[in-house]
Write a protein that holds these residues in place. Structure first.
Motif, PDB file in Angstrom:
ATOM      1  N   GLU A  53       0.829  -1.204   0.000  1.00  0.00           N
ATOM      2  CA  GLU A  53       0.000   0.000   0.000  1.00  0.00           C
ATOM      3  C   GLU A  53       0.865   1.257   0.000  1.00  0.00           C
ATOM      4  OE1 GLU A  53      -4.148   1.091  -0.071  1.00  0.00           O
ATOM      5  OE2 GLU A  53      -3.123  -0.848  -0.171  1.00  0.00           O
ATOM      6  N   LEU A  54       2.014   1.183   0.658  1.00  0.00           N
ATOM      7  CA  LEU A  54       2.910   2.338   0.757  1.00  0.00           C
ATOM      8  C   LEU A  54       3.841   2.457  -0.448  1.00  0.00           C
ATOM      9  CD1 LEU A  54       3.893   1.989   4.512  1.00  0.00           C
ATOM     10  CD2 LEU A  54       2.605   3.876   3.517  1.00  0.00           C
ATOM     11  N   GLN A  55       3.968   1.360  -1.218  1.00  0.00           N
ATOM     12  CA  GLN A  55       4.920   1.346  -2.321  1.00  0.00           C
ATOM     13  C   GLN A  55       4.555   2.398  -3.369  1.00  0.00           C
ATOM     14  OE1 GLN A  55       5.182  -2.430  -4.274  1.00  0.00           O
ATOM     15  NE2 GLN A  55       7.101  -1.955  -5.306  1.00  0.00           N
ATOM     16  N   GLY A  56       5.541   3.169  -3.761  1.00  0.00           N
ATOM     17  CA  GLY A  56       5.335   4.189  -4.787  1.00  0.00           C
ATOM     18  C   GLY A  56       4.790   5.499  -4.266  1.00  0.00           C
ATOM     19  N   ALA A  57       4.400   5.531  -2.980  1.00  0.00           N
ATOM     20  CA  ALA A  57       3.867   6.776  -2.415  1.00  0.00           C
ATOM     21  C   ALA A  57       5.007   7.749  -2.126  1.00  0.00           C
ATOM     22  CB  ALA A  57       3.095   6.484  -1.134  1.00  0.00           C
ATOM     23  N   ARG A  58       4.766   9.020  -2.417  1.00  0.00           N
ATOM     24  CA  ARG A  58       5.764  10.050  -2.125  1.00  0.00           C
ATOM     25  C   ARG A  58       5.576  10.515  -0.689  1.00  0.00           C
ATOM     26  NH1 ARG A  58       5.601  13.841  -7.594  1.00  0.00           N
ATOM     27  NH2 ARG A  58       6.308  12.229  -9.060  1.00  0.00           N
ATOM     28  N   ILE A  59       6.503  10.123   0.158  1.00  0.00           N
ATOM     29  CA  ILE A  59       6.397  10.426   1.584  1.00  0.00           C
ATOM     30  C   ILE A  59       7.431  11.484   1.947  1.00  0.00           C
ATOM     31  CG2 ILE A  59       6.462   9.467   3.906  1.00  0.00           C
ATOM     32  CD1 ILE A  59       5.910   6.719   2.667  1.00  0.00           C
ATOM     33  N   PRO A  60       7.016  12.680   2.324  1.00  0.00           N
ATOM     34  CA  PRO A  60       7.969  13.727   2.726  1.00  0.00           C
ATOM     35  C   PRO A  60       8.823  13.275   3.908  1.00  0.00           C
ATOM     36  CG  PRO A  60       5.762  14.635   2.427  1.00  0.00           C
ATOM     37  CD  PRO A  60       5.615  13.148   2.388  1.00  0.00           C
ATOM     38  N   ASP A  61      10.052  13.765   3.980  1.00  0.00           N
ATOM     39  CA  ASP A  61      10.971  13.391   5.061  1.00  0.00           C
ATOM     40  C   ASP A  61      10.436  13.817   6.426  1.00  0.00           C
ATOM     41  OD1 ASP A  61      12.683  12.316   3.196  1.00  0.00           O
ATOM     42  OD2 ASP A  61      13.873  14.159   2.995  1.00  0.00           O
ATOM     43  N   SER A  62       9.606  14.861   6.431  1.00  0.00           N
ATOM     44  CA  SER A  62       9.098  15.385   7.705  1.00  0.00           C
ATOM     45  C   SER A  62       8.010  14.510   8.319  1.00  0.00           C
ATOM     46  CB  SER A  62       8.550  16.806   7.502  1.00  0.00           C
ATOM     47  OG  SER A  62       7.516  16.806   6.535  1.00  0.00           O
ATOM     48  N   VAL A  63       7.483  13.549   7.562  1.00  0.00           N
ATOM     49  CA  VAL A  63       6.385  12.718   8.046  1.00  0.00           C
ATOM     50  C   VAL A  63       6.906  11.633   8.979  1.00  0.00           C
ATOM     51  CG1 VAL A  63       4.601  11.053   7.351  1.00  0.00           C
ATOM     52  CG2 VAL A  63       4.927  13.157   6.049  1.00  0.00           C
ATOM     53  N   ASP A  64       6.217  11.434  10.099  1.00  0.00           N
ATOM     54  CA  ASP A  64       6.545  10.358  11.039  1.00  0.00           C
ATOM     55  C   ASP A  64       6.060   9.047  10.419  1.00  0.00           C
ATOM     56  OD1 ASP A  64       6.543   8.433  13.089  1.00  0.00           O
ATOM     57  OD2 ASP A  64       6.333   9.975  14.633  1.00  0.00           O
ATOM     58  N   ARG A  65       6.987   8.211   9.974  1.00  0.00           N
ATOM     59  CA  ARG A  65       6.623   7.003   9.247  1.00  0.00           C
ATOM     60  C   ARG A  65       5.855   6.005  10.118  1.00  0.00           C
ATOM     61  NH1 ARG A  65       9.142   6.194   4.291  1.00  0.00           N
ATOM     62  NH2 ARG A  65      10.442   7.952   3.674  1.00  0.00           N
ATOM     63  N   LYS A  66       6.135   5.990  11.404  1.00  0.00           N
ATOM     64  CA  LYS A  66       5.412   5.080  12.288  1.00  0.00           C
ATOM     65  C   LYS A  66       3.944   5.478  12.372  1.00  0.00           C
ATOM     66  CE  LYS A  66       5.651   2.955  16.872  1.00  0.00           C
ATOM     67  NZ  LYS A  66       6.375   2.907  18.166  1.00  0.00           N
ATOM     68  N   VAL A  67       3.698   6.774  12.484  1.00  0.00           N
ATOM     69  CA  VAL A  67       2.324   7.273  12.529  1.00  0.00           C
ATOM     70  C   VAL A  67       1.637   7.014  11.193  1.00  0.00           C
ATOM     71  CG1 VAL A  67       0.893   9.350  12.706  1.00  0.00           C
ATOM     72  CG2 VAL A  67       2.831   9.022  14.268  1.00  0.00           C
ATOM     73  N   LEU A  68       2.369   7.250  10.092  1.00  0.00           N
ATOM     74  CA  LEU A  68       1.808   7.039   8.758  1.00  0.00           C
ATOM     75  C   LEU A  68       1.402   5.578   8.572  1.00  0.00           C
ATOM     76  CD1 LEU A  68       1.185   8.049   5.884  1.00  0.00           C
ATOM     77  CD2 LEU A  68       3.561   7.507   5.291  1.00  0.00           C
ATOM     78  N   ARG A  69       2.241   4.641   9.004  1.00  0.00           N
ATOM     79  CA  ARG A  69       1.950   3.223   8.830  1.00  0.00           C
ATOM     80  C   ARG A  69       0.687   2.841   9.606  1.00  0.00           C
ATOM     81  NH1 ARG A  69       6.335   0.569   6.562  1.00  0.00           N
ATOM     82  NH2 ARG A  69       5.757  -1.463   7.370  1.00  0.00           N
ATOM     83  N   LYS A  70       0.507   3.444  10.776  1.00  0.00           N
ATOM     84  CA  LYS A  70      -0.712   3.170  11.553  1.00  0.00           C
ATOM     85  C   LYS A  70      -1.946   3.720  10.833  1.00  0.00           C
ATOM     86  CE  LYS A  70       1.298   2.939  16.198  1.00  0.00           C
ATOM     87  NZ  LYS A  70       1.290   3.513  17.565  1.00  0.00           N
ATOM     88  N   GLN A  71      -1.815   4.887  10.239  1.00  0.00           N
ATOM     89  CA  GLN A  71      -2.943   5.483   9.508  1.00  0.00           C
ATOM     90  C   GLN A  71      -3.307   4.631   8.289  1.00  0.00           C
ATOM     91  OE1 GLN A  71      -1.370   9.389   8.698  1.00  0.00           O
ATOM     92  NE2 GLN A  71      -2.071  10.242  10.653  1.00  0.00           N
ATOM     93  N   VAL A  72      -2.281   4.180   7.569  1.00  0.00           N
ATOM     94  CA  VAL A  72      -2.527   3.355   6.390  1.00  0.00           C
ATOM     95  C   VAL A  72      -3.155   2.024   6.801  1.00  0.00           C
ATOM     96  CG1 VAL A  72      -1.433   2.133   4.475  1.00  0.00           C
ATOM     97  CG2 VAL A  72      -0.713   4.452   5.060  1.00  0.00           C
ATOM     98  N   LEU A  73      -2.723   1.482   7.922  1.00  0.00           N
ATOM     99  CA  LEU A  73      -3.313   0.238   8.421  1.00  0.00           C
ATOM    100  C   LEU A  73      -4.801   0.423   8.693  1.00  0.00           C
ATOM    101  CD1 LEU A  73      -3.125  -2.668   9.379  1.00  0.00           C
ATOM    102  CD2 LEU A  73      -2.365  -1.833  11.615  1.00  0.00           C
ATOM    103  N   GLN A  74      -5.180   1.563   9.245  1.00  0.00           N
ATOM    104  CA  GLN A  74      -6.601   1.826   9.493  1.00  0.00           C
ATOM    105  C   GLN A  74      -7.387   1.899   8.190  1.00  0.00           C
ATOM    106  OE1 GLN A  74      -8.139   1.716  12.480  1.00  0.00           O
ATOM    107  NE2 GLN A  74      -6.082   1.087  13.153  1.00  0.00           N
ATOM    108  N   ARG A  75      -6.776   2.462   7.167  1.00  0.00           N
ATOM    109  CA  ARG A  75      -7.446   2.507   5.863  1.00  0.00           C
ATOM    110  C   ARG A  75      -7.620   1.099   5.293  1.00  0.00           C
ATOM    111  NH1 ARG A  75      -4.133   7.214   4.609  1.00  0.00           N
ATOM    112  NH2 ARG A  75      -2.865   5.990   3.153  1.00  0.00           N
ATOM    113  N   LEU A  76      -6.606   0.247   5.502  1.00  0.00           N
ATOM    114  CA  LEU A  76      -6.716  -1.139   5.052  1.00  0.00           C
ATOM    115  C   LEU A  76      -7.836  -1.867   5.787  1.00  0.00           C
ATOM    116  CD1 LEU A  76      -2.979  -2.245   4.719  1.00  0.00           C
ATOM    117  CD2 LEU A  76      -4.672  -2.157   2.892  1.00  0.00           C
ATOM    118  N   ILE A  77      -7.955  -1.619   7.082  1.00  0.00           N
ATOM    119  CA  ILE A  77      -9.022  -2.239   7.874  1.00  0.00           C
ATOM    120  C   ILE A  77     -10.383  -1.789   7.367  1.00  0.00           C
ATOM    121  CG2 ILE A  77     -10.110  -2.259  10.161  1.00  0.00           C
ATOM    122  CD1 ILE A  77      -7.253  -2.201  11.345  1.00  0.00           C
ATOM    123  N   ASP A  78     -10.536  -0.483   7.112  1.00  0.00           N
ATOM    124  CA  ASP A  78     -11.810   0.028   6.580  1.00  0.00           C
ATOM    125  C   ASP A  78     -12.139  -0.644   5.247  1.00  0.00           C
ATOM    126  OD1 ASP A  78     -12.102   1.674   8.747  1.00  0.00           O
ATOM    127  OD2 ASP A  78     -11.345   3.471   7.731  1.00  0.00           O
TER     128      ASP A  78
END
Length: 294
Positions: A53-78
């Protein structure tokens, strides 16, 4: 003795049932751990799914990747919950779903095969790169910015009406023809970078007499242009070589892809419903065009 054997068989059967039940309970109460990040109504979401799900996404360096992974996981659950609801309603058994599923699967396989072909096609050598640069000067040493006077106008309901404009040899004559067709139009200025257009098209444009308009489609409309100036913007040599190498390789990829399709067709058994057979005259014309282009 018979009674003893019967008791052993009964005990064995009971023990088997207990073990099966225990395994079933254990399966129903499995916990997310290791590569399994979550379980939604018994359906697992793995680390691999999250990474995909994260592959190919442009993730700014300023983003907390741990928080992002949790958010993406919630989208997967939905998404899992919505999919489960759709399956409960039998939508995965409809003809529409089956047709779309086949189409998506085929497109995915085409993409994966393209990636495999790309991995097998090497970068071109210096000789091929140099030759490509020499054959396409408008993209490199002879690259220009064409300064244009332009008219943008709407598309007619019948495209054949545009043939009435072919005798216009100036922008003013073209404007008069567009007015006769009753098409909306606006005038303005524009720029074309020859390095971004098909070299064959630029070759045709450069052969036009001075002041002769040319018409190109643009976002459902048409743009008529006349060249009023030229700015030389040659591509720097290092950039030119890198760009030429990519273009040559892309051409080789397309060629190899077409070759694989041709080989597959040569051995395939294809049956058509009457009325859906390919037009033989169109095939011959296409083959003749390919031969002429060689």
């Amino acid at each position: 003795m018979r009674r003893g054997n019967r008791e052993v068989k009964v005990k064995t059967a009971l023990l088997g049932s207990v073990v099966a039940a225990a395994l079933l309970v254990a399966g129903c109460h499995r916990e997310p751990k290791g590569q399994i990040l979550a379980i939604v109504n018994g359906e697992e979401i793995s680390m691999q799914e999250l990474n995909a799900e994260l592959q190919g996404a442009r993730i700014p360096d300023s983003v907390d990747r741990k928080v992002l992974r949790k958010q993406v996981l919630q989208r997967l659950i939905d998404r899992k919950l919505i999919v489960q609801r759709a399956r409960e309603q039998g939508l995965d058994k409809t003809p529409e779903f089956i047709a779309q599923q086949r189409r998506l699967e085929e497109n995915l396989l085409v993409t994966l095969l393209g990636q495999k072909i790309a991995a097998q096609v090497p970068m071109p050598d210096d000789r091929d790169i140099t030759q490509y640069i020499a054959d396409n000067p408008t993209q490199f040493g002879g690259r220009e910015r064409l300064l244009l006077d332009q008219i943008q106008f709407g598309a007619p309901k019948d495209v054949k009406q545009l043939l009435t404009l072919r005798d216009a040899h100036s922008l003013e004559e073209l404007a008069a023809g567009i007015q006769r067709l009753g098409l909306p139009m606006t005038r303005g200025k524009g720029v074309i970078d020859t390095g971004r257009l098909d070299p064959q098209l630029i070759k045709v444009i450069n052969q036009l007499p001075p002041g002769e308009p040319f018409v190109l489609p643009s976002n459902g409309q048409y743009v008529a242009s006349v060249i009023v100036g030229r700015d030389a913007t040659p591509t720097p040599t290092p950039v030119a070589k890198a760009a030429a190498a990519e273009m040559v390789r892309r051409k080789e990829l397309v060629s190899e892809s077409k070759a694989q399709v041709a080989r597959a067709r040569s051995t395939a058994e294809i049956q058509y419903q009457p009325g859906y057979e390919p037009d033989k005259s169109a095939i011959k014309a296409s083959q003749a065009k390919k031969e002429a282009a060689k």
